[in-house]
Write an enzyme that holds these catalytic residues in place. Structure first.
Site, PDB file in Angstrom:
ATOM      1  CD  GLU A  96       5.982   1.659   7.303  1.00  0.00           C
ATOM      2  OE1 GLU A  96       6.506   2.187   6.316  1.00  0.00           O
ATOM      3  OE2 GLU A  96       4.758   1.425   7.351  1.00  0.00           O
ATOM      4  CG  ASP A 126       2.934  -2.088   6.730  1.00  0.00           C
ATOM      5  OD1 ASP A 126       4.062  -1.670   6.428  1.00  0.00           O
ATOM      6  OD2 ASP A 126       1.970  -2.087   5.943  1.00  0.00           O
TER       7      ASP A 126
HETATM    8  C1  GLC Z   1       4.688   0.045   4.343  1.00  0.00           C
HETATM    9  C2  GLC Z   1       5.705  -0.861   3.695  1.00  0.00           C
HETATM   10  C3  GLC Z   1       5.598  -0.739   2.201  1.00  0.00           C
HETATM   11  C4  GLC Z   1       4.203  -1.106   1.780  1.00  0.00           C
HETATM   12  C5  GLC Z   1       3.149  -0.308   2.552  1.00  0.00           C
HETATM   13  C6  GLC Z   1       1.782  -0.902   2.400  1.00  0.00           C
HETATM   14  O1  GLC Z   1       4.936   1.375   4.095  1.00  0.00           O
HETATM   15  O2  GLC Z   1       6.991  -0.547   4.139  1.00  0.00           O
HETATM   16  O3  GLC Z   1       6.536  -1.557   1.547  1.00  0.00           O
HETATM   17  O4  GLC Z   1       4.051  -0.852   0.406  1.00  0.00           O
HETATM   18  O5  GLC Z   1       3.401  -0.294   3.938  1.00  0.00           O
HETATM   19  O6  GLC Z   1       1.662  -2.070   3.159  1.00  0.00           O
END
Ligand code: GLC
Length: 654
Positions: free
Chosen positions: A332, A290
């Site tokens: 991500e 993430d």
């Molecule tokens: C990523 C997740 C999102 C979250 C962020 C902080 O972008 O997809 O939902 O708010 O990380 O963890």
């Protein structure tokens, strides 16, 4: 790279001997030999990024030894079934690139209540053709608001509402036996402020204060803020939070309760590595890493996509490969296209970073084309993206649990005569339903008056027009909305990568306002598109002519078509082409397994592509549409019905 330039070879051999006599001593000869092979193979890939990160530290070797110790421990305790999986993956390294791969994304509780009951839903997933299941954050979150689980207080426990770590392992095994790989989120950029490290830091322990970015005054935070964007300008403005109790400013990119980790400290990297391997040994096959773009901070930059953030990922990958080579990394990184590609590993890091990453731009361009009924921007922008490395795959999706931010580059817009700023404003107006005649029913998320950005929340069906059509009892519009939903799914199924279906989109679930009744969710309208699974509707999926049945069955049919279309292997090149009709998108997939031409009509009107153009693209004679199984004659011009997609292959001459 010369390893000896970083660490003396004698030292490295000594480290290996220490591991063989330590954590690995009870393993049999073959298992030890396997470890040794991987150690030797991956060590250069471990050292290269680690040297970039920590090479100047006098205690470098001690930290290296610590990391390798963690790896050896994890290797020694890896269950047999997973060791076999590692061997299997090594024998079939393209397993995640094959057209048979289909992803599904859901929250445990919203889909099935508990982990144990997710098992009961495996037949449903198999009916859809799913081979990859991403269960949204499921590790123990902080109590109270937790950003949908992205504020983890204990990475070794499952959210007790969902079950236990044993339930997770059992589920992973059950899924694997049915050909489904489990993907789990690992929030590696930040922890909840209730995490043990954070609690110790807040109690004044200087060791743990070194796990986070903490400042005694505003001097540095003010300097950083000059170039930092805000992720949640609405409900979490600024990037730092002051805590009176321990008199420090803490770096909090996201919410106040999410504390950014400090990777300049090698102990943080070691702690996260240990967690990764722990999860891998529970049977998690894919880690969704993430917010990786934010992992390294540098003054006078936006503190995203720094070279060190890539080095961290490369170090994680090489280290985990020694213990659990079957594990896949998913980045991500919702960043601009030019910043995105390096997460798949470029240059000396080719095939040495993440194997898969979200293709945010493609998702945004799909929505842009749908609103505009023109594919010029999408064609141009995709043509200007560099080729994807051949051993990787994109995650293609039409929407996810997050909002949609209009990541349209000014340069791409300008190149086709649009203003990037105005086009983004148009998309926000369109998808929030404000634009006259817009079919979408989304809501504005995080309006940022400083930049003019207005992101959008909404389910696929609501954004594609089904909600408005049903409200107006307009069956013609409902038909068009259904076609749009299917068109977008046909697009993500044909692009290069693993298509992800977001839970409920296969049944055309609409926006859900019930989050407004829950005070810990109410200020975050992303919950509007995270509905509970409607199992009653799912039960009607075979009932004749309802929209639900149509979307579900057509989606299943397209998924089956994809599984049998070998030219869609992620190894095949994927490039946008001009169809000479601004309303019809063209995409070619080409590789050793064949060539496929995707044509997609982004309007509610019938469209035509001239036969000469089809011939110019190298498709002649009899063509077969892999979606419908019908043959078409390329000696006539091709016609596409409203929102129709064609997946064309040339029928081989006999
Ligand atoms: C990523 C997740 C999102 C979250 C962020 C902080 O972008 O997809 O939902 O708010 O990380 O963890």
């Amino acid at each position: 790279m010369n390893i000896a330039s970083v660490v003396d070879e004698v030292v490295l051999r000594g480290l290996l001997d220490g591991l063989l006599q330590g954590p690995l001593r009870r393993m049999d000869h073959l298992e030890q030999a396997l470890f040794r092979i991987r150690y030797e193979l991956y060590l250069p890939d471990v050292l290269r990024p680690l040297a970039k990160l920590y090479g100047n530290r006098p205690d470098f070797v001690a930290h290296l030894g610590n990391l390798l110790g963690i790896v050896a421990q994890a290797y020694a305790s890896r269950p047999e079934e997973l060791r076999l999986l590692d061997l299997r993956r090594a024998s079939e390294p393209d397993w995640f690139q094959q057209p048979g791969m289909i992803g599904y994304v859901c929250y445990v509780d919203r889909f099935a209540e508990t982990l144990a009951s997710v098992k009961d839903k495996i037949p449903y997933l198999k009916e859809l053709g799913v081979t990859y299941l991403h269960l949204m954050p499921l590790l123990q979150p902080r109590p109270g608001p937790n950003d949908g689980g992205y504020a983890v207080m204990d990475y070794r426990q499952v959210n007790p509402l969902y079950g236990t770590m044993d339930d997770l392992s059992e589920l992973a095994t059950a899924l694997r036996h049915e050909g489904i790989s489990l993907c789990v989120d690992l929030v590696c950029n930040h922890t909840a402020k209730e995490h043990e490290w954070a609690r110790k830091a807040a109690a004044g322990d200087p060791v743990y204060q070194g796990y986070y970015h903490m400042f005694p005054d505003r001097a540095l935070p003010d300097q950083y803020e000059m170039t930092l964007p805000e992720v949640f300008p609405d409900f979490a403005p600024g990037n730092f939070t002051y805590y009176d109790s321990f008199q420090r400013w803490v770096w909090t990119t996201f919410n106040e309760y999410q504390w950014d980790l400090n990777y300049t400290n090698p102990a943080v990297l070691a702690g996260m590595l240990d967690i990764m391997l722990f999860l891998a040994n529970q049977g998690v096959e894919i880690l969704r890493l993430d917010a990786v773009a934010f992992m390294w901070k540098r003054l006078r930059t936006d503190c995203q996509n720094q070279p060190e953030a890539h080095a961290i990922l490369q170090a994680f990958r090489a280290l985990t490969r020694i213990a659990a080579p079957g594990l896949l990394f998913k980045a991500e990184a919702i960043v601009s296209p030019d910043k995105l590609l390096p997460y798949l590993g470029l240059g000396e890091a080719t095939n040495k970073e993440c194997e898969i990453a979200y293709h945010n731009s493609f998702m945004v361009l799909l929505w842009s084309s749908l609103a505009e009924r023109r594919v010029v921007l999408m064609t141009h922008a995709l043509q200007n993206m560099p080729d994807t490395p051949v051993s990787c795959a994109w995650l293609t999706y039409v929407r996810c649990h997050d909002d949609i931010g209009w990541a349209v580059r000014d340069e791409d817009a300008a190149a086709i005569g649009l203003s990037g700023f105005l086009h983004r404003a148009f998309l926000s107006d369109f998808y929030s339903g404000r634009f006259p005649g817009a079919f979408a029913r989304g809501v504005t998320f995080q309006h940022n008056p400083k930049t003019g950005d207005r992101r959008i929340s909404g389910t696929l069906a609501s954004l594609a027009g089904l909600q408005a059509a049903l409200e107006q009892h307009n069956w013609h519009e409902a038909d068009l909305a259904a076609r749009r939903i299917l068109l977008l799914h046909a697009m993500i199924l044909a692009f290069n990568g693993i298509p992800l279906i977001y839970m409920g989109d296969e049944l055309a679930l609409l926006n859900d306002n019930s989050y407004l009744d829950n005070p810990s969710l109410a200020d975050d309208n992303r919950w509007i598109h995270r509905p509970r699974m409607d199992w009653r509707k799912a039960g009607q999926r075979h009932d004749g002519e309802t929209v639900t049945a149509r979307i579900f069955n057509e989606t299943c049919k397209m998924i089956q078509a994809r599984k049998h279309t070998f030219s869609l292997h992620a190894e095949a090149r994927c490039y946008a082409v001009w169809t000479h009709n601004e309303q019809v998108f063209g995409l070619i997939r080409a590789g050793a397994r064949g060539r496929l031409l995707v044509l997609a009509n982004f309007t509610e009107h019938r469209q035509m592509v001239l036969r000469h153009r089809i011939h110019d693209m190298g498709f002649k004679g009899e063509l077969i549409d892999r979606l419908e199984g019908e043959t078409l004659d390329s000696w006539s011009d091709l016609h596409l019905e409203p929102y129709q997609a064609l997946w064309l292959e040339q029928v081989p001459e006999v």
